[in-house]
Design a protein around this motif. Sequence first.
Motif, short mmCIF file in Angstrom:
data_model
loop_
_atom_site.label_atom_id
_atom_site.label_comp_id
_atom_site.label_asym_id
_atom_site.label_seq_id
_atom_site.Cartn_x
_atom_site.Cartn_y
_atom_site.Cartn_z
N LEU A 204 -5.99 -12.74 -3.90
CA LEU A 204 -4.73 -12.53 -4.60
C LEU A 204 -4.78 -11.22 -5.40
CD1 LEU A 204 -4.18 -16.11 -6.10
CD2 LEU A 204 -3.08 -15.17 -4.07
N GLY A 205 -3.61 -10.66 -5.60
CA GLY A 205 -3.48 -9.49 -6.46
C GLY A 205 -2.38 -9.73 -7.48
N LEU A 206 -2.51 -9.10 -8.64
CA LEU A 206 -1.53 -9.26 -9.71
C LEU A 206 -0.94 -7.89 -10.04
CD1 LEU A 206 -0.36 -11.45 -11.59
CD2 LEU A 206 -2.18 -10.90 -13.21
N ILE A 207 0.38 -7.80 -9.98
CA ILE A 207 1.08 -6.53 -10.23
C ILE A 207 1.90 -6.67 -11.51
CG2 ILE A 207 2.79 -4.90 -9.32
CD1 ILE A 207 2.03 -5.87 -6.51
N TYR A 208 1.76 -5.72 -12.41
CA TYR A 208 2.48 -5.75 -13.70
C TYR A 208 3.42 -4.55 -13.74
CZ TYR A 208 2.86 -7.69 -18.42
OH TYR A 208 3.30 -8.33 -19.55
N ILE A 209 4.68 -4.78 -14.05
CA ILE A 209 5.72 -3.74 -13.95
C ILE A 209 6.47 -3.61 -15.26
CG2 ILE A 209 7.82 -3.05 -12.70
CD1 ILE A 209 6.73 -4.99 -10.44
N ASP A 210 6.74 -2.37 -15.64
CA ASP A 210 7.47 -2.09 -16.87
C ASP A 210 8.47 -0.96 -16.58
OD1 ASP A 210 7.36 -2.27 -20.07
OD2 ASP A 210 7.50 -0.17 -19.50
N VAL A 211 9.68 -1.09 -17.10
CA VAL A 211 10.68 -0.03 -16.92
C VAL A 211 10.43 1.08 -17.94
CG1 VAL A 211 13.14 0.53 -16.90
CG2 VAL A 211 12.37 -1.73 -16.11
N ASP A 212 10.32 2.31 -17.46
CA ASP A 212 10.09 3.45 -18.36
C ASP A 212 11.33 3.72 -19.21
OD1 ASP A 212 7.59 3.72 -17.28
OD2 ASP A 212 8.11 5.40 -15.96
N VAL A 259 0.57 -11.82 -5.72
CA VAL A 259 0.78 -11.66 -4.28
C VAL A 259 -0.50 -11.99 -3.50
CG1 VAL A 259 2.55 -9.90 -4.63
CG2 VAL A 259 0.17 -9.20 -4.29
N VAL A 260 -0.30 -12.49 -2.29
CA VAL A 260 -1.42 -12.76 -1.39
C VAL A 260 -1.86 -11.43 -0.78
CG1 VAL A 260 -2.11 -13.91 0.75
CG2 VAL A 260 -0.59 -15.07 -0.87
N MET A 261 -3.17 -11.20 -0.78
CA MET A 261 -3.74 -9.98 -0.21
C MET A 261 -4.45 -10.29 1.10
SD MET A 261 -5.45 -8.06 -3.49
CE MET A 261 -6.19 -6.84 -2.39
N GLU A 262 -4.16 -9.46 2.12
CA GLU A 262 -4.86 -9.60 3.39
C GLU A 262 -5.78 -8.40 3.63
OE1 GLU A 262 -1.74 -10.09 6.20
OE2 GLU A 262 -1.29 -12.16 5.55
N GLN A 263 -5.39 -7.24 3.06
CA GLN A 263 -6.20 -6.02 3.19
C GLN A 263 -6.37 -5.39 1.82
OE1 GLN A 263 -3.91 -3.77 6.01
NE2 GLN A 263 -4.80 -4.82 7.78
N ASP A 264 -7.41 -4.54 1.69
CA ASP A 264 -7.73 -3.96 0.39
C ASP A 264 -6.61 -3.11 -0.19
OD1 ASP A 264 -10.16 -5.20 0.30
OD2 ASP A 264 -11.28 -3.50 1.13
N ASP A 265 -5.84 -2.46 0.68
CA ASP A 265 -4.81 -1.55 0.17
C ASP A 265 -3.43 -2.20 0.08
OD1 ASP A 265 -4.38 -1.79 2.88
OD2 ASP A 265 -3.89 0.34 3.19
N ASP A 266 -3.37 -3.54 0.19
CA ASP A 266 -2.08 -4.23 0.13
C ASP A 266 -1.35 -3.97 -1.18
OD1 ASP A 266 -2.19 -5.25 2.63
OD2 ASP A 266 -2.65 -7.32 2.07
N LEU A 267 -2.10 -3.95 -2.30
CA LEU A 267 -1.45 -3.77 -3.60
C LEU A 267 -0.81 -2.39 -3.69
CD1 LEU A 267 -4.03 -5.46 -6.00
CD2 LEU A 267 -1.83 -6.35 -5.24
N ASN A 268 -1.49 -1.37 -3.19
CA ASN A 268 -0.90 -0.02 -3.20
C ASN A 268 0.36 0.03 -2.34
OD1 ASN A 268 -2.83 1.28 -4.88
ND2 ASN A 268 -4.26 1.40 -3.18
N LYS A 269 0.32 -0.65 -1.19
CA LYS A 269 1.48 -0.66 -0.30
C LYS A 269 2.69 -1.35 -0.94
CE LYS A 269 -0.99 -0.53 4.13
NZ LYS A 269 -1.34 -1.31 5.35
N ILE A 270 2.43 -2.50 -1.57
CA ILE A 270 3.53 -3.23 -2.22
C ILE A 270 4.10 -2.39 -3.36
CG2 ILE A 270 4.14 -5.28 -3.56
CD1 ILE A 270 1.96 -6.78 -1.97
N GLU A 271 3.20 -1.78 -4.12
CA GLU A 271 3.61 -0.94 -5.24
C GLU A 271 4.54 0.18 -4.75
OE1 GLU A 271 1.05 1.62 -8.14
OE2 GLU A 271 0.26 -0.43 -8.14
N GLN A 272 4.13 0.84 -3.68
CA GLN A 272 4.93 1.94 -3.14
C GLN A 272 6.25 1.44 -2.60
OE1 GLN A 272 4.03 5.18 -3.59
NE2 GLN A 272 6.18 5.44 -2.97
N ARG A 273 6.23 0.26 -2.00
CA ARG A 273 7.46 -0.32 -1.46
C ARG A 273 8.46 -0.58 -2.58
NH1 ARG A 273 5.03 -3.91 2.01
NH2 ARG A 273 5.31 -5.78 0.73
N ILE A 274 7.96 -1.08 -3.72
CA ILE A 274 8.83 -1.36 -4.86
C ILE A 274 9.44 -0.07 -5.40
CG2 ILE A 274 8.87 -2.18 -7.25
CD1 ILE A 274 6.61 -4.16 -6.42
#
Length: 325
Positions: A204-212, A259-274
């Motif tokens: 699993l990965g944890l993503i934290y988001i804040d509006v600038d 989020v569920v992670m399947e590959q090491d770079d999943d968090l970067n991909k989701i981040e970029q998608r957002i």
Amino acid sequence: MTHSSVFETDKFLLDNPNDLISIEKWQKTVNLLAKLFDAPAGFLVQHTSAGFQVTIASEQASNPYPAGVVIEPEVNIFCRKIVETGEELYVANAQIDPGWDTNPEVYKDGFTSYLGVPVFWPNGKVFGTFCVMDFKQTDYQETYLELIRHLKDILEADLSMLGLYEQMQKLAITDPLCGINNRRGFSVLAEQRIRLAQRTQGRLGLIYIDVDDFKSINDLHGHNVGDDVLQHLARTLEECVRHSDVIGRMGGDEFVALVVMEQDDDLNKIEQRIITAIVAGAANVGLPEYALSIGHVKVDLQLDLMSMLDSADKAMLIRKQQKTH
């Protein structure tokens, strides 16, 4: 995204029991129905896409159908007619009505009379039927129809309680502005997801988001526009993660996603998608351009959720500080 529900209208209650439903009370109600009608069989039947299941059967030796019996959805039975029309059905003598010639309750089991009323879930969907059947022809007067309606109100009151409980639970775990999980709801569902990952060795990965500069958005454009930005961010998060992932608003302009992670770079991909979706989407709905600071961590399944949220929050703050230097 994961939301929780108290009842599933397309699952049989017998397979999905609920503490808020008293099967014992329902049994007494069905027994009373058969007794008052002097009928050999009374039932509460539930309908789902899988067919018709006898939830409660009156406890008489003359009743051929026990609780738990499931009849295929396309079979020509009396209950099917009620579910299709949503209306009461009284057949005094099915033996002389060719419309019931293919009904196995008639040609196979010998039933002649049927009286049933629809029972509804609180959302208006038909739960099933409440009915009595007799081997002989009947002549039920209006008082009998009123009686079965009153008895079915007892059953519907229990189903309504399920609906009210679901509404209260949803209010307790849902952010009223954004329609996604609030802090409490996120925590409950995230804990469940983490326990599942522990059992299955999931990642699993944890993503934290804040509006600038969210305060500036409110100051320049007004709080209504600020609310629109938060709602837009919530919708974008829903679109950028899997249905099984858990998102939530932690308060103010801070959001999280487990989020569920399947590959090491999943968090970067989701981040970029957002980020890409925010940039493209804000202008399309007439919102001012806004930016996000996003931090993420890979979840250590040995740590508690609050520690992991704190780590992700710190990762986000480091990103935010880097923008200002």
